[in-house]
Motif scaffolding. Sequence first.
Motif, PDB file in Angstrom:
ATOM      1  N   ILE A 138       0.832  -1.205   0.000  1.00  0.00           N
ATOM      2  CA  ILE A 138       0.000   0.000   0.000  1.00  0.00           C
ATOM      3  C   ILE A 138       0.867   1.256   0.000  1.00  0.00           C
ATOM      4  O   ILE A 138       0.569   2.237  -0.696  1.00  0.00           O
ATOM      5  CB  ILE A 138      -0.943  -0.004   1.214  1.00  0.00           C
ATOM      6  N   SER A 139       1.942   1.232   0.775  1.00  0.00           N
ATOM      7  CA  SER A 139       2.815   2.412   0.843  1.00  0.00           C
ATOM      8  C   SER A 139       3.450   2.713  -0.507  1.00  0.00           C
ATOM      9  O   SER A 139       3.618   3.881  -0.879  1.00  0.00           O
ATOM     10  CB  SER A 139       3.902   2.191   1.903  1.00  0.00           C
ATOM     11  N   ILE A 140       3.790   1.668  -1.270  1.00  0.00           N
ATOM     12  CA  ILE A 140       4.370   1.877  -2.605  1.00  0.00           C
ATOM     13  C   ILE A 140       3.329   2.453  -3.559  1.00  0.00           C
ATOM     14  O   ILE A 140       3.594   3.432  -4.268  1.00  0.00           O
ATOM     15  CB  ILE A 140       4.937   0.552  -3.156  1.00  0.00           C
ATOM     16  N   SER A 141       2.154   1.847  -3.579  1.00  0.00           N
ATOM     17  CA  SER A 141       1.127   2.308  -4.520  1.00  0.00           C
ATOM     18  C   SER A 141       0.671   3.727  -4.203  1.00  0.00           C
ATOM     19  O   SER A 141       0.466   4.545  -5.111  1.00  0.00           O
ATOM     20  CB  SER A 141      -0.065   1.343  -4.507  1.00  0.00           C
ATOM     21  N   ARG A 142       0.528   4.051  -2.922  1.00  0.00           N
ATOM     22  CA  ARG A 142       0.083   5.407  -2.568  1.00  0.00           C
ATOM     23  C   ARG A 142       1.170   6.444  -2.858  1.00  0.00           C
ATOM     24  O   ARG A 142       0.863   7.607  -3.151  1.00  0.00           O
ATOM     25  CB  ARG A 142      -0.339   5.458  -1.102  1.00  0.00           C
ATOM     26  N   VAL A 150       2.086  11.156  -4.785  1.00  0.00           N
ATOM     27  CA  VAL A 150       3.265  11.984  -5.058  1.00  0.00           C
ATOM     28  C   VAL A 150       3.540  12.108  -6.551  1.00  0.00           C
ATOM     29  O   VAL A 150       3.761  13.215  -7.069  1.00  0.00           O
ATOM     30  CB  VAL A 150       4.498  11.425  -4.325  1.00  0.00           C
ATOM     31  N   PHE A 151       3.512  10.968  -7.262  1.00  0.00           N
ATOM     32  CA  PHE A 151       3.865  10.988  -8.688  1.00  0.00           C
ATOM     33  C   PHE A 151       2.653  11.083  -9.608  1.00  0.00           C
ATOM     34  O   PHE A 151       2.817  11.106 -10.830  1.00  0.00           O
ATOM     35  CB  PHE A 151       4.685   9.739  -9.028  1.00  0.00           C
ATOM     36  N   LYS A 152       1.443  11.094  -9.018  1.00  0.00           N
ATOM     37  CA  LYS A 152       0.199  11.260  -9.780  1.00  0.00           C
ATOM     38  C   LYS A 152       0.025  10.157 -10.834  1.00  0.00           C
ATOM     39  O   LYS A 152      -0.482  10.405 -11.942  1.00  0.00           O
ATOM     40  CB  LYS A 152       0.157  12.635 -10.451  1.00  0.00           C
ATOM     41  N   ILE A 153       0.443   8.947 -10.508  1.00  0.00           N
ATOM     42  CA  ILE A 153       0.264   7.797 -11.390  1.00  0.00           C
ATOM     43  C   ILE A 153      -0.830   6.925 -10.793  1.00  0.00           C
ATOM     44  O   ILE A 153      -0.664   6.378  -9.700  1.00  0.00           O
ATOM     45  CB  ILE A 153       1.570   6.992 -11.541  1.00  0.00           C
ATOM     46  N   ASN A 154      -1.926   6.804 -11.481  1.00  0.00           N
ATOM     47  CA  ASN A 154      -3.064   6.063 -10.957  1.00  0.00           C
ATOM     48  C   ASN A 154      -2.815   4.563 -11.049  1.00  0.00           C
ATOM     49  O   ASN A 154      -2.579   4.029 -12.137  1.00  0.00           O
ATOM     50  CB  ASN A 154      -4.332   6.437 -11.724  1.00  0.00           C
ATOM     51  N   LEU A 155      -2.841   3.865  -9.915  1.00  0.00           N
ATOM     52  CA  LEU A 155      -2.610   2.423  -9.860  1.00  0.00           C
ATOM     53  C   LEU A 155      -3.845   1.733  -9.292  1.00  0.00           C
ATOM     54  O   LEU A 155      -4.460   2.219  -8.349  1.00  0.00           O
ATOM     55  CB  LEU A 155      -1.393   2.097  -8.983  1.00  0.00           C
ATOM     56  N   SER A 156      -4.177   0.603  -9.853  1.00  0.00           N
ATOM     57  CA  SER A 156      -5.347  -0.149  -9.415  1.00  0.00           C
ATOM     58  C   SER A 156      -4.983  -1.111  -8.294  1.00  0.00           C
ATOM     59  O   SER A 156      -3.816  -1.239  -7.896  1.00  0.00           O
ATOM     60  CB  SER A 156      -5.937  -0.932 -10.594  1.00  0.00           C
ATOM     61  N   LEU A 157      -6.006  -1.823  -7.809  1.00  0.00           N
ATOM     62  CA  LEU A 157      -5.790  -2.813  -6.763  1.00  0.00           C
ATOM     63  C   LEU A 157      -4.832  -3.909  -7.210  1.00  0.00           C
ATOM     64  O   LEU A 157      -4.091  -4.471  -6.391  1.00  0.00           O
ATOM     65  CB  LEU A 157      -7.134  -3.426  -6.353  1.00  0.00           C
ATOM     66  N   ALA A 158      -4.814  -4.215  -8.501  1.00  0.00           N
ATOM     67  CA  ALA A 158      -3.916  -5.246  -9.021  1.00  0.00           C
ATOM     68  C   ALA A 158      -2.455  -4.911  -8.747  1.00  0.00           C
ATOM     69  O   ALA A 158      -1.633  -5.808  -8.503  1.00  0.00           O
ATOM     70  CB  ALA A 158      -4.145  -5.435 -10.519  1.00  0.00           C
ATOM     71  N   VAL A 198       7.239   2.314   6.660  1.00  0.00           N
ATOM     72  CA  VAL A 198       7.253   3.551   7.448  1.00  0.00           C
ATOM     73  C   VAL A 198       7.856   4.693   6.638  1.00  0.00           C
ATOM     74  O   VAL A 198       7.322   5.811   6.605  1.00  0.00           O
ATOM     75  CB  VAL A 198       8.037   3.348   8.758  1.00  0.00           C
ATOM     76  N   LEU A 199       8.976   4.420   5.977  1.00  0.00           N
ATOM     77  CA  LEU A 199       9.651   5.455   5.186  1.00  0.00           C
ATOM     78  C   LEU A 199       8.757   5.977   4.068  1.00  0.00           C
ATOM     79  O   LEU A 199       8.579   7.194   3.909  1.00  0.00           O
ATOM     80  CB  LEU A 199      10.947   4.883   4.602  1.00  0.00           C
ATOM     81  N   LEU A 200       8.160   5.068   3.290  1.00  0.00           N
ATOM     82  CA  LEU A 200       7.344   5.488   2.147  1.00  0.00           C
ATOM     83  C   LEU A 200       6.069   6.192   2.598  1.00  0.00           C
ATOM     84  O   LEU A 200       5.656   7.194   1.988  1.00  0.00           O
ATOM     85  CB  LEU A 200       7.008   4.277   1.278  1.00  0.00           C
ATOM     86  N   ASN A 201       5.436   5.683   3.648  1.00  0.00           N
ATOM     87  CA  ASN A 201       4.232   6.347   4.159  1.00  0.00           C
ATOM     88  C   ASN A 201       4.556   7.712   4.741  1.00  0.00           C
ATOM     89  O   ASN A 201       3.734   8.634   4.677  1.00  0.00           O
ATOM     90  CB  ASN A 201       3.557   5.477   5.220  1.00  0.00           C
ATOM     91  N   SER A 202       5.732   7.867   5.320  1.00  0.00           N
ATOM     92  CA  SER A 202       6.158   9.169   5.847  1.00  0.00           C
ATOM     93  C   SER A 202       6.333  10.174   4.718  1.00  0.00           C
ATOM     94  O   SER A 202       5.953  11.351   4.844  1.00  0.00           O
ATOM     95  CB  SER A 202       7.472   9.034   6.630  1.00  0.00           C
ATOM     96  N   ILE A 203       6.903   9.716   3.595  1.00  0.00           N
ATOM     97  CA  ILE A 203       7.073  10.602   2.439  1.00  0.00           C
ATOM     98  C   ILE A 203       5.715  11.060   1.914  1.00  0.00           C
ATOM     99  O   ILE A 203       5.500  12.249   1.645  1.00  0.00           O
ATOM    100  CB  ILE A 203       7.864   9.878   1.330  1.00  0.00           C
ATOM    101  N   THR A 204       4.773  10.120   1.798  1.00  0.00           N
ATOM    102  CA  THR A 204       3.444  10.457   1.290  1.00  0.00           C
ATOM    103  C   THR A 204       2.715  11.414   2.225  1.00  0.00           C
ATOM    104  O   THR A 204       2.128  12.409   1.785  1.00  0.00           O
ATOM    105  CB  THR A 204       2.609   9.180   1.099  1.00  0.00           C
ATOM    106  N   ALA A 205       2.755  11.115   3.528  1.00  0.00           N
ATOM    107  CA  ALA A 205       2.084  11.980   4.493  1.00  0.00           C
ATOM    108  C   ALA A 205       2.729  13.371   4.514  1.00  0.00           C
ATOM    109  O   ALA A 205       2.030  14.389   4.579  1.00  0.00           O
ATOM    110  CB  ALA A 205       2.134  11.347   5.884  1.00  0.00           C
ATOM    111  N   GLY A 206       4.048  13.406   4.468  1.00  0.00           N
ATOM    112  CA  GLY A 206       4.741  14.689   4.440  1.00  0.00           C
ATOM    113  C   GLY A 206       4.409  15.495   3.197  1.00  0.00           C
ATOM    114  O   GLY A 206       4.241  16.719   3.263  1.00  0.00           O
ATOM    115  N   TYR A 207       4.294  14.821   2.064  1.00  0.00           N
ATOM    116  CA  TYR A 207       3.930  15.493   0.817  1.00  0.00           C
ATOM    117  C   TYR A 207       2.534  16.101   0.911  1.00  0.00           C
ATOM    118  O   TYR A 207       2.312  17.247   0.494  1.00  0.00           O
ATOM    119  CB  TYR A 207       4.010  14.497  -0.332  1.00  0.00           C
TER     120      TYR A 207
END
Length: 314
Positions: A117-121, A126-134, A193-202
Amino acid sequence: MPPLPSPEIYYGNPSYFHAAYQSTAIRSAILLNLGYLPIYFLAVCIYQNPNIIRRYKTTIVFAGISQYVLTLPYTIFNTWLAVYVNQEIQTTVFMCTFYRMGAALLNFISFNSLTAISISRLFIIVFKINLSLAWNMLFFVVASIPIIADVAYMFFVSRPTANSICGPLLFYYELAPLMLWNGYILGIPLIAVLLNSITAGYLLYKRYSAEDYVKNSHRTVNELFIAGAMLIQSVIPALTMSTKGYRSILETYGGFQADAWVKDLIDTSGDVTTGLNMLASMVCIKHFREMFKQLVLRDKLLARIGETTTVTVM
């Protein structure tokens, strides 16, 4: 180095589920089963309002289903140990290893859903690339392959080793696969934790800094709350599972031996990880807090999920 022994010669040797572990299994079984309560609450929320799936299917719902399905064998295994193993029960080395390590493996990789989830979000927000559940499922599989291969290797290159739950069981003969196991348990939650922190910070930066950003946007606020919930969800395994991996590394390579109460505390914290993860979602996201009031506190409530609004008077 002499040739490694083939573990197949040990497969049929007798092994035993140990009655001495029953008291620990009782504690684990209780905590693991109680940890499903937030997931059951999520299921009730979905039943009451199926629109939740559309809104949260790639985040809260995906995490809840993944962790429930993959931790269930570990919960059933501990419940069986707690209820039935009040005396030594004989099995084989192969079956002891299969049940013990298989259940532990599924329990550990269940938290890869948070990494996925942290990678897809990160891509979506951040990168505005829409990713599906797959894509969530693909990231989950990729993150799980190393530890699955590592445990499978155990059945081909290993030796019988004593274990507190059942033993003897097959375990790593070499240090390299053991290092991969411990490093995996230590590192994977920290990546989330790292990736979710980047997203939340953004999201925080965009909400309070950008001139062209609508600060009071409902969607923006909700995304920020989701980001906070996912960050907390990833921090919890980092405090429980990563601590277990760090302790194992110190014991294996540093000669450090933790006190018995420290080991019990770390193991117990691992048993409550799933429940605490989902509880974070219930607390951080307003929709679920409102559903809790509606379903549990039976209060007058206006619950709005996505574009669907329901008025419930109790």
